[in-house]
Design a protein around this motif. Sequence first.
Motif, PDB file in Angstrom:
ATOM      1  N   LEU A 139      -0.153   2.522   9.135  1.00 41.62           N
ATOM      2  CA  LEU A 139      -1.032   1.448   8.670  1.00 41.62           C
ATOM      3  C   LEU A 139      -0.836   0.167   9.476  1.00 41.62           C
ATOM      4  O   LEU A 139      -1.710  -0.692   9.505  1.00 41.62           O
ATOM      5  CB  LEU A 139      -0.778   1.156   7.186  1.00 41.62           C
ATOM      6  N   SER A 140       0.325   0.033  10.098  1.00 43.25           N
ATOM      7  CA  SER A 140       0.637  -1.214  10.792  1.00 43.25           C
ATOM      8  C   SER A 140       0.409  -1.139  12.290  1.00 43.25           C
ATOM      9  O   SER A 140       0.356  -2.158  12.958  1.00 43.25           O
ATOM     10  CB  SER A 140       2.110  -1.602  10.542  1.00 43.25           C
ATOM     11  N   GLN A 174      -9.169   5.790   6.856  1.00 47.67           N
ATOM     12  CA  GLN A 174      -8.832   4.521   7.512  1.00 47.67           C
ATOM     13  C   GLN A 174      -8.953   4.636   9.026  1.00 47.67           C
ATOM     14  O   GLN A 174      -9.309   3.679   9.701  1.00 47.67           O
ATOM     15  CB  GLN A 174      -7.448   4.028   7.069  1.00 47.67           C
ATOM     16  N   ARG A 177      -6.967  -1.664   7.440  1.00 50.41           N
ATOM     17  CA  ARG A 177      -6.419  -0.335   7.169  1.00 50.41           C
ATOM     18  C   ARG A 177      -5.880  -0.270   5.743  1.00 50.41           C
ATOM     19  O   ARG A 177      -6.119   0.699   5.016  1.00 50.41           O
ATOM     20  CB  ARG A 177      -5.300  -0.008   8.157  1.00 50.41           C
ATOM     21  N   ARG A 178      -5.166  -1.286   5.350  1.00 50.59           N
ATOM     22  CA  ARG A 178      -4.549  -1.287   4.027  1.00 50.59           C
ATOM     23  C   ARG A 178      -5.608  -1.394   2.928  1.00 50.59           C
ATOM     24  O   ARG A 178      -5.477  -0.758   1.880  1.00 50.59           O
ATOM     25  CB  ARG A 178      -3.522  -2.422   3.934  1.00 50.59           C
ATOM     26  N   ASP A 204       3.669   3.613   6.459  1.00 44.08           N
ATOM     27  CA  ASP A 204       3.642   2.173   6.733  1.00 44.08           C
ATOM     28  C   ASP A 204       3.447   1.916   8.223  1.00 44.08           C
ATOM     29  O   ASP A 204       2.708   1.010   8.621  1.00 44.08           O
ATOM     30  CB  ASP A 204       4.939   1.526   6.248  1.00 44.08           C
ATOM     31  N   VAL A 235       0.801  -1.215   0.000  1.00 42.62           N
ATOM     32  CA  VAL A 235       0.000   0.000   0.000  1.00 42.62           C
ATOM     33  C   VAL A 235       0.843   1.279   0.000  1.00 42.62           C
ATOM     34  O   VAL A 235       0.528   2.219  -0.729  1.00 42.62           O
ATOM     35  CB  VAL A 235      -0.997  -0.018   1.183  1.00 42.62           C
TER      36      VAL A 235
END
Length: 209
Positions: A61-62, A119, A75-76, A58, A33
């Motif tokens: 998102l993680s 997100q 999220r991704r 990143d 992503v």
Amino acid sequence: MPAPETPTGPALATVRHRLGVAPPDLFEPGVVVPALVADLAIELDGTLLDADSLVRLDDDLSHGPGTPHDAIVTRRVLVGLVCWLVLDPDVRTDPGVREAIARVGGPTRWMLRIVTDVQRELVGLRADRDWVLRDEGREELARAFLRFAGVLPAGEAPAAAQDRWLAVSTAYQRDLVRAMAVEQARAEELERALAAQKAKEAAAQYANY
């Protein structure tokens, strides 16, 4: 609530339709992503996201709220769907969208704001594919996208857009139900306290006879 001067963007039906034809690849776990976002930034206005920006994306998102694996995947998926919506020519060329982009300082800044806000707002609320397969999922994501894109759905005044957003917002409805449950519990507690007080007063009166 959207401000009265919020520009009018594309029709909600346009965004919903775009979600309905989202490519299945966006749901594949192998989709990188941050690279998708970086490629989109280049396409939008030639912006090259630096390594630190990509690492922060990143990481966002993680981690963040809801770090279990399912939340990370969701999220991704949501970011991938936002990128798919931004790529829609009917969205990018809309006059209201162009105005919203100018207000925040350019296409990439605009896109990254939507990526972040959508997100964070929607993570964990639905199964991933429900965002495109179910009518209510497409409605909620389409309205969230336009909301965080800084535009109103075509044909809707700010108050109407706000009301319709609250009607489809899973997070808002969940919080509303919780608040109502708390109020109900307080009312029941007050009722029990009043009943106990009345019983105590009745007992005192009886003892005085």
